[in-house]
Design a protein around this motif. Structure first.
Motif, mmCIF file in Angstrom:
data_model
loop_
_atom_site.group_PDB
_atom_site.id
_atom_site.type_symbol
_atom_site.label_atom_id
_atom_site.label_comp_id
_atom_site.label_asym_id
_atom_site.label_seq_id
_atom_site.Cartn_x
_atom_site.Cartn_y
_atom_site.Cartn_z
ATOM 1 N N LEU A 225 -8.377 -82.322 38.343
ATOM 2 C CA LEU A 225 -9.221 -81.562 37.418
ATOM 3 C C LEU A 225 -9.029 -80.064 37.647
ATOM 4 C CD1 LEU A 225 -11.635 -81.856 35.295
ATOM 5 C CD2 LEU A 225 -13.112 -81.333 37.258
ATOM 6 N N ALA A 226 -8.825 -79.299 36.551
ATOM 7 C CA ALA A 226 -8.675 -77.848 36.658
ATOM 8 C C ALA A 226 -8.787 -77.232 35.278
ATOM 9 C CB ALA A 226 -7.321 -77.485 37.272
ATOM 10 N N LEU A 227 -9.073 -75.927 35.253
ATOM 11 C CA LEU A 227 -8.959 -75.180 34.010
ATOM 12 C C LEU A 227 -7.490 -75.053 33.627
ATOM 13 C CD1 LEU A 227 -11.509 -72.226 34.441
ATOM 14 C CD2 LEU A 227 -11.824 -74.339 33.147
ATOM 15 N N GLU A 235 -4.878 -71.022 35.692
ATOM 16 C CA GLU A 235 -5.979 -70.253 35.130
ATOM 17 C C GLU A 235 -7.195 -70.425 36.035
ATOM 18 O OE1 GLU A 235 -8.218 -67.811 33.460
ATOM 19 O OE2 GLU A 235 -6.278 -68.046 32.446
ATOM 20 N N TYR A 236 -7.915 -69.324 36.257
ATOM 21 C CA TYR A 236 -9.067 -69.373 37.160
ATOM 22 C C TYR A 236 -10.370 -68.954 36.487
ATOM 23 C CZ TYR A 236 -5.459 -69.658 40.727
ATOM 24 O OH TYR A 236 -4.377 -70.048 41.471
ATOM 25 N N TYR A 237 -10.281 -68.247 35.349
ATOM 26 C CA TYR A 237 -11.484 -67.681 34.748
ATOM 27 C C TYR A 237 -11.897 -68.355 33.447
ATOM 28 C CZ TYR A 237 -14.652 -64.335 32.573
ATOM 29 O OH TYR A 237 -15.737 -63.761 31.957
ATOM 30 N N ASP A 238 -10.941 -68.756 32.629
ATOM 31 C CA ASP A 238 -11.297 -69.263 31.307
ATOM 32 C C ASP A 238 -10.345 -70.381 30.908
ATOM 33 O OD1 ASP A 238 -12.849 -69.382 29.062
ATOM 34 O OD2 ASP A 238 -12.409 -67.346 28.384
ATOM 35 N N GLY A 239 -10.490 -70.864 29.673
ATOM 36 C CA GLY A 239 -9.611 -71.915 29.185
ATOM 37 C C GLY A 239 -10.274 -73.273 29.206
ATOM 38 N N ALA A 300 -0.929 -77.662 36.546
ATOM 39 C CA ALA A 300 -0.303 -76.546 35.830
ATOM 40 C C ALA A 300 1.163 -76.829 35.529
ATOM 41 C CB ALA A 300 -0.416 -75.269 36.647
ATOM 42 N N ARG A 301 1.619 -76.350 34.386
ATOM 43 C CA ARG A 301 3.040 -76.432 34.070
ATOM 44 C C ARG A 301 3.805 -75.337 34.807
ATOM 45 N NH1 ARG A 301 0.509 -77.281 28.998
ATOM 46 N NH2 ARG A 301 0.728 -79.440 28.281
ATOM 47 N N ARG A 302 3.160 -74.212 35.031
ATOM 48 C CA ARG A 302 3.765 -73.102 35.759
ATOM 49 C C ARG A 302 2.648 -72.205 36.273
ATOM 50 N NH1 ARG A 302 4.355 -68.452 32.379
ATOM 51 N NH2 ARG A 302 3.481 -68.811 30.301
ATOM 52 N N CYS A 303 2.977 -71.322 37.211
ATOM 53 C CA CYS A 303 1.991 -70.348 37.684
ATOM 54 C C CYS A 303 1.874 -69.179 36.717
ATOM 55 C CB CYS A 303 2.370 -69.835 39.073
ATOM 56 S SG CYS A 303 2.302 -71.081 40.373
ATOM 57 N N GLY A 304 3.009 -68.703 36.226
ATOM 58 C CA GLY A 304 2.991 -67.585 35.300
ATOM 59 C C GLY A 304 3.302 -66.252 35.940
ATOM 60 N N THR A 305 3.676 -66.244 37.223
ATOM 61 C CA THR A 305 4.145 -65.038 37.905
ATOM 62 C C THR A 305 5.420 -65.408 38.659
ATOM 63 O OG1 THR A 305 2.721 -65.512 39.817
ATOM 64 C CG2 THR A 305 1.832 -64.032 38.134
ATOM 65 N N PRO A 306 6.374 -64.474 38.800
ATOM 66 C CA PRO A 306 7.716 -64.856 39.265
ATOM 67 C C PRO A 306 7.794 -65.427 40.670
ATOM 68 C CG PRO A 306 7.519 -62.460 39.010
ATOM 69 C CD PRO A 306 6.314 -63.062 38.365
ATOM 70 N N LEU A 307 7.184 -64.786 41.639
ATOM 71 C CA LEU A 307 7.285 -65.278 43.015
ATOM 72 C C LEU A 307 6.563 -66.616 43.183
ATOM 73 C CD1 LEU A 307 6.757 -61.958 45.028
ATOM 74 C CD2 LEU A 307 8.914 -63.168 44.606
ATOM 75 N N ALA A 308 5.401 -66.741 42.568
ATOM 76 C CA ALA A 308 4.663 -67.997 42.665
ATOM 77 C C ALA A 308 5.393 -69.125 41.940
ATOM 78 C CB ALA A 308 3.252 -67.818 42.104
ATOM 79 N N ASP A 309 6.031 -68.822 40.809
ATOM 80 C CA ASP A 309 6.786 -69.867 40.098
ATOM 81 C C ASP A 309 7.977 -70.338 40.929
ATOM 82 O OD1 ASP A 309 5.343 -70.393 37.790
ATOM 83 O OD2 ASP A 309 6.176 -68.686 36.721
#
Length: 496
Positions: A225-227, A235-239, A300-309
């Motif tokens: 379970l996650a946003l 995502e941590y704030y919305d969605g 998540a399908r991806r993190c959305g930032t280069p180093l984390a991905d």
């Protein structure tokens, strides 16, 4: 004669708990239970308070993740006011949340978990702590302290103080970010990113030392379970709130926060003040799910930032065919989220919108009910409020991240106890083919390191127990009168 082993207190967690392991006549693990006996009860004593007080009041639920409660509460109050908060306020709330994510994950990984990971599960208890880590690996301890300090200072620079700030308010935040504070945060980011990457490489290098723990630390299929963010990124704030099944297929994606109760239900356990949520359509057993860093990366399908991905791609190699199921890898996921959080802080500060002075929308109470959902470091956090005609709180429901994980924690502790105490290496302990316990059958005392492994299962989840204890009416009260020598004279029990 059945025997009970009690681990009391469980160490290196936030809150107070004990674990009881019940052995049968053959000395084999029959059951293992986590008992959380402290009670906070915020759901009850928030009733009657004006809605404007709720963010700062519920932030007192926890000294480790007050920002999460600020945000979930403020989002619920935004719904009660029926306002759309200014874009700068959204970004500032997100920035605050990432600062908390970094400091809380750093506390969990470096102070609470890394003594097991870097000194060993069987290290002497007097050495297996942050002080022992500082003596053996000073560079790791320094980087961990620096990362936590960075997150705490970010919170202070935004919100005025590190613990229990009241800067997040219904309708936005109470004041804008100064460019001076923004520049001070940005100046530290390169060093913090390097520290986080150093320790990710370090953890990757020691994973081969923990094959048994990876196999048996709450390693089983479950929901996640996650946003969800746009295009499925972290995502941590919305969605929308999203639940995946054991194979990683979507069970639901719910954009309307008010509809969460159609998908999630709660039950109380007889030996704990933790509430235990589950997926309502499936029921408590089949509907068990997990939240937090591991769940978010699985969902998540991806993190959305280069180093984390880049780090996520390596993480997915642990289980190329589907979700990573061992809760041992919560530690791995936390380090990836620290890197992601630092990258998102960098992106937010680079957007000039964050310095806009318009940071709050104002209104009176316009809706009878509001739900706020965000991702706390430990997982999905839900605040649900109802108000009366005067704008006072008439009902509160809080679903805390540690509570979401409650059923998985209980199952994971039992799995690990059977694997390590029975000594047969079973993965689920359900086959009925348990071999005799080598430790018990030979009349040997169970080694402390084995019991530490049971505790370590709980530490994977980084539980915040004081945050999550709201269940009422299930825990029996037992009062015992004993002599000086411990003999029981009288016992009074109040049932459930």
């Amino acid at each position: 004669m059945p025997k009970t082993i009690t681990i009391d207190p469980v160490t290196r967690i936030e809150g107070h708990a004990r674990i009881t392991i019940t052995l049968d006549d053959r000395g084999l693990v029959e059951d293992c239970r986590l008992h959380v006996t402290q009670l906070r009860g915020f759901e009850a004593f928030c009733v009657g308070r004006p809605l404007a007080e709720m963010p700062s009041l519920t932030a007192r639920t926890c000294g480790i993740c007050p920002v999460s409660h600020l945000l979930a509460s403020a989002k619920a109050c935004d719904e009660l006011l029926a306002v759309r908060i200014p874009p700068a306020a959204v970004r500032l709330r997100q920035l605050l949340n990432y600062g908390q994510l970094v400091q809380s994950h750093a506390l969990s990984f470096f102070h609470l978990a890394s003594p097991d990971l870097l000194l060993g599960m069987d290290a002497a208890p007097e050495q297996r702590n942050i002080f022992g880590l500082a003596a053996a690996r000073p560079e790791v301890a320094k980087e961990g302290i620096a990362l936590r300090r960075f997150g705490q200072q970010l919170i202070e620079r935004l919100a005025g103080k590190r613990i229990h700030p009241d800067w997040v308010v219904p309708g936005g935040v109470s004041r804008p970010l100064s460019r001076e504070n923004g520049a001070a945060i940005a100046a530290e980011l390169p060093g913090m990113l390097q520290a986080a990457q150093n320790n990710l490489v370090l953890l990757q290098g020691v994973l081969e030392n923990f094959t048994a723990e990876i196999a048996h630390f709450a390693n089983f299929p479950s929901g996640w379970l996650a946003l969800a963010g746009e295009a499925g990124q972290l995502e941590y704030y919305d969605g929308p709130l999203r639940l995946l099944d054991q194979q990683g297929e979507e069970l639901f994606s719910e954009a309307d926060p008010l509809r969460y109760q159609q998908q999630l239900a709660e039950q109380s356990e007889a030996d704990s003040y933790l509430k235990s949520p589950y997926h309502r359509p499936q029921g408590p057993e089949a509907g068990l799910y997990r939240v937090g860093p591991l769940a978010r990366l699985n969902a998540a399908r991806r993190c959305g930032t280069p180093l984390a991905d880049e780090a996520l791609a390596a993480f997915r190699e642990l289980s190329p065919q589907g979700p990573v199921t061992s809760s041992f890898h919560y530690h791995y996921a936390r380090l990836i989220e620290i890197i992601h959080g630092l990258e998102k802080i960098q992106q937010l500060l680079a957007d000039d919108t964050i310095y806009d002075p318009r940071v709050r929308a104002t209104a009176g109470a316009n809706a009878p009910e509001g739900v706020g959902i965000c991702e706390a470091p430990r997982g999905t956090l839900i605040h649900h409020y109802r108000i009366d005609e005067q704008g006072r709180i008439s009902a509160v429901n809080m679903m805390i991240a540690t509570g979401h994980n409650s059923l998985a924690i209980q199952r994971g502790l039992k799995q690990a106890a059977r694997a390590f105490i029975n000594g047969n290496g079973e993965n689920d302990g359900e086959s009925g083919k348990r071999a005799e316990s080598r430790e018990i059958a030979e009349n040997k005392e169970i080694r402390e390191g084995l019991l530490n492994r049971i505790e370590a299962v709980l530490r994977c989840y980084d539980p915040c127990l004081s945050c999550s204890t709201h269940a009422l009416g299930q825990m029996p009260l037992a009062v015992e009168l004993r002599t000086r020598r411990g003999a029981l004279i009288h016992q009074l029990n109040r049932g459930n």
